[in-house]
Design a protein around this motif. Structure first.
Motif, mmCIF file in Angstrom:
data_model
loop_
_atom_site.group_PDB
_atom_site.id
_atom_site.type_symbol
_atom_site.label_atom_id
_atom_site.label_comp_id
_atom_site.label_asym_id
_atom_site.label_seq_id
_atom_site.Cartn_x
_atom_site.Cartn_y
_atom_site.Cartn_z
ATOM 1 N N GLY A 39 93.521 83.042 15.703
ATOM 2 C CA GLY A 39 95.208 82.680 16.240
ATOM 3 C C GLY A 39 95.319 82.602 17.784
ATOM 4 O O GLY A 39 96.529 82.533 18.226
ATOM 5 N N ALA A 40 94.294 82.503 18.605
ATOM 6 C CA ALA A 40 94.407 82.348 19.965
ATOM 7 C C ALA A 40 94.984 80.932 20.354
ATOM 8 O O ALA A 40 95.361 80.719 21.739
ATOM 9 N N GLY A 41 94.781 79.831 19.436
ATOM 10 C CA GLY A 41 95.218 78.578 19.845
ATOM 11 C C GLY A 41 94.109 77.539 20.114
ATOM 12 O O GLY A 41 94.488 76.357 20.496
ATOM 13 N N LYS A 42 92.820 77.921 19.655
ATOM 14 C CA LYS A 42 91.805 77.065 19.942
ATOM 15 C C LYS A 42 91.662 75.951 19.340
ATOM 16 O O LYS A 42 91.723 74.616 19.803
ATOM 17 N N SER A 43 92.024 75.878 17.781
ATOM 18 C CA SER A 43 92.032 74.631 17.237
ATOM 19 C C SER A 43 93.219 73.819 17.341
ATOM 20 O O SER A 43 93.277 72.551 17.538
ATOM 21 N N THR A 44 94.268 74.393 17.414
ATOM 22 C CA THR A 44 95.529 73.761 17.961
ATOM 23 C C THR A 44 95.458 72.889 19.247
ATOM 24 O O THR A 44 95.762 71.773 19.313
ATOM 25 N N PHE A 45 94.872 73.620 20.314
ATOM 26 C CA PHE A 45 94.355 72.857 21.556
ATOM 27 C C PHE A 45 93.495 71.654 21.136
ATOM 28 O O PHE A 45 93.730 70.358 21.824
ATOM 29 N N ALA A 46 92.469 71.902 20.420
ATOM 30 C CA ALA A 46 91.350 70.513 20.148
ATOM 31 C C ALA A 46 92.256 69.672 19.525
ATOM 32 O O ALA A 46 91.542 68.689 19.872
ATOM 33 N N ARG A 47 92.882 69.815 18.794
ATOM 34 C CA ARG A 47 93.523 68.886 17.842
ATOM 35 C C ARG A 47 94.275 67.749 18.564
ATOM 36 O O ARG A 47 94.752 66.746 17.992
ATOM 37 N N HIS A 48 94.991 68.299 19.552
ATOM 38 C CA HIS A 48 95.594 67.340 20.571
ATOM 39 C C HIS A 48 94.694 66.404 21.094
ATOM 40 O O HIS A 48 95.170 65.258 21.399
ATOM 41 N N LEU A 49 93.425 66.584 21.206
ATOM 42 C CA LEU A 49 92.628 65.460 21.843
ATOM 43 C C LEU A 49 92.670 64.470 20.874
ATOM 44 O O LEU A 49 92.282 63.119 21.386
ATOM 45 N N ILE A 50 92.860 64.461 19.523
ATOM 46 C CA ILE A 50 92.610 63.436 18.665
ATOM 47 C C ILE A 50 94.183 62.911 18.422
ATOM 48 O O ILE A 50 94.160 62.250 17.241
ATOM 49 N N GLY A 51 95.114 63.592 18.634
ATOM 50 C CA GLY A 51 96.429 63.346 18.193
ATOM 51 C C GLY A 51 96.856 63.785 16.828
ATOM 52 O O GLY A 51 97.893 63.524 16.477
ATOM 53 N N ILE A 52 96.102 64.652 16.322
ATOM 54 C CA ILE A 52 96.422 65.104 15.010
ATOM 55 C C ILE A 52 97.632 66.161 15.154
ATOM 56 O O ILE A 52 98.683 65.981 14.332
ATOM 57 N N THR A 53 97.800 66.815 16.399
ATOM 58 C CA THR A 53 98.766 67.585 16.766
ATOM 59 C C THR A 53 99.463 66.882 17.891
ATOM 60 O O THR A 53 98.518 66.552 18.852
ATOM 61 N N ARG A 54 100.779 66.835 18.188
ATOM 62 C CA ARG A 54 101.423 66.124 19.125
ATOM 63 C C ARG A 54 102.028 67.325 20.139
ATOM 64 O O ARG A 54 102.618 68.191 19.552
#
Length: 274
Positions: A39-54
């Protein structure tokens, strides 16, 4: 390829804040571990690199590309993402077809596609499983298939989400070797990981995340020597560090190699395989 993230904020649709003004710059060839509690935000942060999350606000730059201006398909030419759960990524009926899909989909020539496919399968130890159905393999093997499929795309940035899950010691060593080779070749490697031993052995820089922010950004060795923050972020020291502490050594060591160097009577010989 350099990565520049500026004041990145992300809110879930329900309004919950997942990332809070994250800013960081990563240079080409860096090996960066992203660590922290669930829940720290690690995966959310990383997914911004490939645009899965905006981004809700702020920006993510890959060289002169603002990710907000490009599709996931376009970003996949620059960033390869290996998901934590391989079943979210696998779709083909054979290992070879799975690995071949990426470079072929990117428009590489048949010759280049065949070359990259063969290299990625050999590098991950999958050559003998070329005709196997990916979903009939073990979790560890399925994760290696997804790793090979990303390696075959020859992306400038590789993101690994919990790469050691389900892997035996030999496979973890293989992944570590690949990370070193990718970095030496100028590619940037991120790993989201709870495996502090893997982090210590393979990454030069660590980003510690908590509550959607980067709380620590420093060389891995320096952070591991200043280990008072581990409990605060829900992390555990590497096993070799805990062993050194148990032996009463005054200075922290984080890798097997450094432990052996400091072992009384050590002659520099490599310890035998167990």
């Amino acid at each position: 390829m350099s990565i520049r993230i500026e004041d990145l904020v992300y809110r879930y649709p329900n309004g919950a804040l997942a990332l809070d003004r994250v800013s960081v710059t990563i240079e080409p060839g860096e090996r960066v571990a992203i660590v922290g509690s669930n829940g720290a935000g690690k995966s959310t942060f990383a997914r911004h690199l490939i645009g899965i999350t905006r981004p809700t606000s702020g920006s993510v730059w890959l060289d002169d590309w603002n990710t907000a201006d490009h599709s996931v398909a376009e970003l996949a030419r620059k960033v390869g993402y290996v998901f934590q759960n391989p079943d979210d990524q696998l779709h083909a009926r054979s290992v070879a077809a799975e690995v071949r899909f990426g470079p072929r989909n990117l428009g590489f020539s048949p010759e280049r596609t065949a070359e990259l496919t063969a290299w990625a399968m050999e590098a991950t130890g999958l050559t003998q499983l070329a005709t196997a159905h990916p979903h009939h393999l073990s979790l560890g093997d399925r994760k290696r298939v997804t790793l090979a499929s990303v390696l075959a795309m020859d992306s400038a940035v590789v993101v690994l989400d919990e790469p050691t899950t389900g892997q035996d010691h030999k496979s973890v060593e293989t992944i570590g070797r690949l990370i070193s080779e990718l970095s030496t070749g100028g590619k940037t490697v991120f790993a989201i990981t709870h495996d502090m031993d893997f982090c210590a052995e393979n990454f030069d820089r660590v980003l510690v995340m908590a509550e959607g922010r980067i709380r620590v950004d420093m060389p891995t060795d320096d952070w591991l020597r200043a280990d008072q923050d581990f409990d605060r972020y829900g992390l555990q020291l590497p096993q070799i560090t805990r062993l050194a502490h148990g032996l009463g050594w005054p200075e922290s060591v984080a890798t097997v190699g450094r432990f052996m160097e400091r072992l009384p009577g050590h002659t520099g010989a490599t310890p035998p395989d167990s």
